[in-house]
Scaffold this active site. Structure first.
Site, PDB file in Angstrom:
ATOM      1  N   GLU A 159      87.908  55.814  52.218  1.00 59.22           N
ATOM      2  CA  GLU A 159      87.373  54.569  52.838  1.00 59.22           C
ATOM      3  C   GLU A 159      86.377  53.922  52.752  1.00 59.22           C
ATOM      4  O   GLU A 159      85.940  52.527  53.139  1.00 59.22           O
ATOM      5  CB  GLU A 159      88.830  54.165  54.058  1.00 59.22           C
ATOM      6  N   GLY A 208      99.946  49.186  54.053  1.00 57.78           N
ATOM      7  CA  GLY A 208     101.442  49.237  53.169  1.00 57.78           C
ATOM      8  C   GLY A 208     100.970  47.210  53.253  1.00 57.78           C
ATOM      9  O   GLY A 208     100.968  47.096  54.577  1.00 57.78           O
ATOM     10  N   MET A 235      97.452  52.568  60.022  1.00 59.02           N
ATOM     11  CA  MET A 235      97.889  53.723  60.932  1.00 59.02           C
ATOM     12  C   MET A 235      97.259  53.394  61.601  1.00 59.02           C
ATOM     13  O   MET A 235      96.162  54.437  62.871  1.00 59.02           O
ATOM     14  CB  MET A 235      97.922  55.414  59.982  1.00 59.02           C
ATOM     15  N   GLU A 236      95.696  52.435  62.259  1.00 52.93           N
ATOM     16  CA  GLU A 236      95.115  52.767  62.607  1.00 52.93           C
ATOM     17  C   GLU A 236      94.223  51.110  63.800  1.00 52.93           C
ATOM     18  O   GLU A 236      93.616  51.781  64.807  1.00 52.93           O
ATOM     19  CB  GLU A 236      93.508  53.444  61.795  1.00 52.93           C
ATOM     20  N   ASP A 254      99.896  49.337  49.194  1.00 49.11           N
ATOM     21  CA  ASP A 254     101.600  49.532  48.980  1.00 49.11           C
ATOM     22  C   ASP A 254     102.279  48.738  49.122  1.00 49.11           C
ATOM     23  O   ASP A 254     101.839  47.645  49.916  1.00 49.11           O
ATOM     24  CB  ASP A 254     102.060  51.573  49.270  1.00 49.11           C
TER      25      ASP A 254
HETATM   26  N1  LIG Z   1     103.026  52.085  53.807  1.00 52.91           N
HETATM   27  C1  LIG Z   1     101.871  52.989  54.781  1.00 52.91           C
HETATM   28  N2  LIG Z   1     102.480  53.268  55.762  1.00 52.91           N
HETATM   29  C2  LIG Z   1     101.260  53.341  57.165  1.00 52.91           C
HETATM   30  N3  LIG Z   1      99.996  52.836  56.657  1.00 52.91           N
HETATM   31  C3  LIG Z   1      99.781  52.914  55.818  1.00 52.91           C
HETATM   32  C4  LIG Z   1      98.282  52.585  55.115  1.00 52.91           C
HETATM   33  C5  LIG Z   1      97.005  52.631  55.784  1.00 52.91           C
HETATM   34  N4  LIG Z   1      96.243  54.358  55.975  1.00 52.91           N
HETATM   35  C6  LIG Z   1      96.826  55.115  54.829  1.00 52.91           C
HETATM   36  C7  LIG Z   1      96.913  56.194  55.042  1.00 52.91           C
HETATM   37  C8  LIG Z   1      97.894  56.814  55.091  1.00 52.91           C
HETATM   38  C9  LIG Z   1      98.327  58.126  56.104  1.00 52.91           C
HETATM   39  S1  LIG Z   1      99.492  59.292  54.667  1.00 52.91           S
HETATM   40  C10 LIG Z   1      98.325  59.630  53.325  1.00 52.91           C
HETATM   41  C11 LIG Z   1      97.884  60.605  53.554  1.00 52.91           C
HETATM   42  O1  LIG Z   1      97.950  61.783  52.376  1.00 52.91           O
HETATM   43  C12 LIG Z   1      96.395  62.691  52.606  1.00 52.91           C
HETATM   44  C13 LIG Z   1      96.721  63.938  51.289  1.00 52.91           C
HETATM   45  O2  LIG Z   1      98.017  64.582  51.774  1.00 52.91           O
HETATM   46  C14 LIG Z   1      96.745  55.824  56.777  1.00 52.91           C
HETATM   47  O3  LIG Z   1      95.253  56.512  57.158  1.00 52.91           O
HETATM   48  C15 LIG Z   1      96.623  54.327  57.012  1.00 52.91           C
HETATM   49  C16 LIG Z   1      98.315  52.431  53.661  1.00 52.91           C
HETATM   50  N5  LIG Z   1     100.287  52.109  53.561  1.00 52.91           N
HETATM   51  C17 LIG Z   1     100.274  52.906  54.580  1.00 52.91           C
END
Ligand SMILES: Nc1ncnc2c(CN3C[C@H](CCSCCOCCO)[C@@H](O)C3)c[nH]c12
Length: 228
Positions: free
Chosen positions: A12, A78, A172-173, A196
């Site tokens: 990001e 998401g 998540m932030e 997504d």
């Molecule tokens: N559906 C969803 N639910 C919640 N949050 C999001 C977000 C936004 N960001 C992406 C990231 C996902 C963390 S898990 C992936 C980790 O992979 C790391 C490699 O294993 C976290 O910083 C929140 C996009 N789609 C989401």
């Protein structure tokens, strides 16, 4: 003025660091912070790591330790609203914490005493985003974003979040960053590009579109910085 540009994951903020080119790196509180002067503007850039705790720590650090006077978040999210497709941009008008729950005591979801269900983003930067969207010929939606310490990949959970908070997107932030910025009286702006639909295919979609959606958001945020 010193602007903090925050993400949660390396993907990001890497487009931002690439655009800036040269920066000073500082290790602090278990993380790395990058400082640069970009077109005459002092910047501090970091990815917090995932979730509300890490993002709250980074927001507080960028403000209290690095002196940021505004904070912009760039990242992915998401979709809950069916109007949001992969790659679409959403600007948060306000944010909530969907996994904060003391409803056993009769309080609403997302509320604790001396807190509030929603935290409001900076209206001036929201207005600026409309101007930048026009200049870039991009459509940007405004909406409510719900934050929680869960990667949501479940239609039922996603719909509950949408209904309970009127949320259009989830991540998540942003909600924790907003609470920190409000407590420290620092204007904040949260921009997300959809990766997504927070459903059973979310993890596959996320893996496929993280990089391209993060770039979308980063490009827009840098145009915002040009005009701050
Ligand atoms: N559906 C969803 N639910 C919640 N949050 C999001 C977000 C936004 N960001 C992406 C990231 C996902 C963390 S898990 C992936 C980790 O992979 C790391 C490699 O294993 C976290 O910083 C929140 C996009 N789609 C989401």
């Amino acid at each position: 003025m010193k602007i903090a540009i925050m993400g949660a994951m390396p993907e990001e903020i890497s487009p931002i660091l690439e655009k800036i080119g040269s920066y000073k790196s500082t290790s602090y509180a278990g993380n790395k912070y990058y400082e640069a002067t970009y077109q005459g503007v002092e910047l501090v850039i970091a990815y917090s790591k995932i979730g509300k705790v890490f993002s709250a720590l980074s927001a507080a650090t960028m403000i209290e330790h690095f002196g940021a006077t505004k904070l912009l978040f760039s990242g992915v999210a998401g979709a809950i609203s069916t109007n949001l497709k992969v790659g679409d941009l959403i600007v948060a008008t306000k944010l909530s914490q969907h996994d904060l729950d003391i409803t056993a005591f009769g309080h609403p979801y997302g509320y604790v005493p001396e807190g509030s269900v929603f935290v409001e983003a900076d209206k001036d930067m929201i207005e600026l985003s409309k101007k930048v969207a026009l200049e870039m010929g991009k459509s940007v939606q405004e909406g409510i974003i719900a934050t929680g310490d869960q990667f949501v990949a479940n239609e039922e959970r996603k719909n509950w979040i949408g209904t309970t908070f009127g949320a259009d997107a989830l991540e998540m932030e942003g909600g924790s960053v907003g609470v920190v910025c409000n407590a420290l009286n620092i204007p904040f702006f949260i921009l997300r590009s959809i990766s997504d639909a927070a459903d059973m295919d979310a993890s596959f979609s996320f893996d496929e579109f993280l990089e391209s959606s993060a770039k979308e958001s980063a490009e827009f945020i840098m145009k915002m910085v040009d005009e701050l």
